[in-house]
Write a protein that holds these residues in place. Structure first.
Motif, mmCIF file in Angstrom:
data_model
loop_
_atom_site.group_PDB
_atom_site.id
_atom_site.type_symbol
_atom_site.label_atom_id
_atom_site.label_comp_id
_atom_site.label_asym_id
_atom_site.label_seq_id
_atom_site.Cartn_x
_atom_site.Cartn_y
_atom_site.Cartn_z
ATOM 1 N N MET A 76 26.216 -31.182 -9.030
ATOM 2 C CA MET A 76 25.911 -32.069 -10.152
ATOM 3 C C MET A 76 26.769 -33.331 -10.107
ATOM 4 O O MET A 76 26.290 -34.431 -10.429
ATOM 5 C CB MET A 76 26.100 -31.329 -11.474
ATOM 6 C CG MET A 76 25.068 -30.227 -11.700
ATOM 7 S SD MET A 76 25.447 -29.182 -13.122
ATOM 8 C CE MET A 76 25.173 -30.341 -14.470
ATOM 9 N N GLU A 131 25.261 -35.583 -7.600
ATOM 10 C CA GLU A 131 24.002 -36.152 -8.092
ATOM 11 C C GLU A 131 24.226 -37.171 -9.211
ATOM 12 O O GLU A 131 23.326 -37.948 -9.535
ATOM 13 C CB GLU A 131 23.110 -35.036 -8.651
ATOM 14 C CG GLU A 131 22.630 -34.053 -7.629
ATOM 15 C CD GLU A 131 21.977 -32.831 -8.258
ATOM 16 O OE1 GLU A 131 21.348 -32.075 -7.503
ATOM 17 O OE2 GLU A 131 22.099 -32.610 -9.487
ATOM 18 N N THR A 157 25.030 -36.136 -12.366
ATOM 19 C CA THR A 157 24.641 -35.517 -13.643
ATOM 20 C C THR A 157 25.789 -34.800 -14.340
ATOM 21 O O THR A 157 25.600 -34.261 -15.434
ATOM 22 C CB THR A 157 23.466 -34.530 -13.431
ATOM 23 O OG1 THR A 157 23.840 -33.550 -12.453
ATOM 24 C CG2 THR A 157 22.221 -35.265 -12.958
#
Length: 188
Positions: free
Chosen positions: A152, A155, A157
């Motif tokens: 995450m 990415e 996020t």
């Protein structure tokens, strides 16, 4: 000792949004260090491409491999190719690196820290290559959860938007961990 914000402003052209993103990351990273059983270091390249350590956290779940604080120091060993690769390709890179201050090779994971579509920094997970025993269910669950969060981070996020956690009050793994699946069923 200079703060993350001070070092980042002195060394890089990362904007306010990016610095806020890095601040949110280190506001949460005590938990990440605990889940990974490893030291975590945050690296940024300066304007000339030299890599600097701008933050460091030790795990509460295992032994640190670094007894001195590396904040403000230059990365200049075998870790630089992995840092550069993670930064340029935006992908998690792993390898073993010989560090000057550690007698055994270090298991090294370089995680690109993405914000608003661009890589700002590289978070590294650094642990001893010596494993004394087979990991049990708890260790496998914690490390698996860390890997999900690392993905995450790469990415962009995680960390989530919102106020930065107070690191003196932010939860650590010792406070308890519950792992839920996609349907909100307790897995661990």
């Amino acid at each position: 000792m200079a703060t993350l914000g001070e070092l980042t402003r002195q060394l890089t052209d990362i904007d306010r949004e990016g610095i806020d993103h890095l601040q949110r990351l280190i506001g949460e990273w005590g938990l990440l260090a605990d889940l990974s059983f490893a030291d975590l270091l945050l690296h940024v390249p300066d304007r000339d491409g030299t890599w600097y350590v701008v933050a460091h956290v030790r795990p509460a779940t295992g032994q640190t491999i670094y007894h001195q604080d590396y904040v403000g120091s230059v990365a200049n060993g075998g870790e630089v190719p992995l840092l550069q690769k993670a930064f340029e390709h935006g992908e998690i890179c792993e390898g073993e690196v010989q560090m000057e201050s550690v007698p055994d090779p270090v298991r090294f994971m370089a995680i690109p820290v993405r914000c608003a579509g661009r890589v700002l920094a590289v978070l590294t997970r650094e642990a001893s290559s010596r494993i004394a025993r087979q990991p049990g269910e708890l260790e496998r669950t914690y490390v698996g959860t860390f890997h999900q969060l690392a993905t995450m981070i790469a990415e962009g996020t995680f960390p989530f938007h919102g106020p930065v956690a107070d690191s003196s009050a932010a939860p650590r793994v010792g406070d308890g961990v519950m792992v839920l699946d996609e349907e909100a069923r307790v897995r661990y």
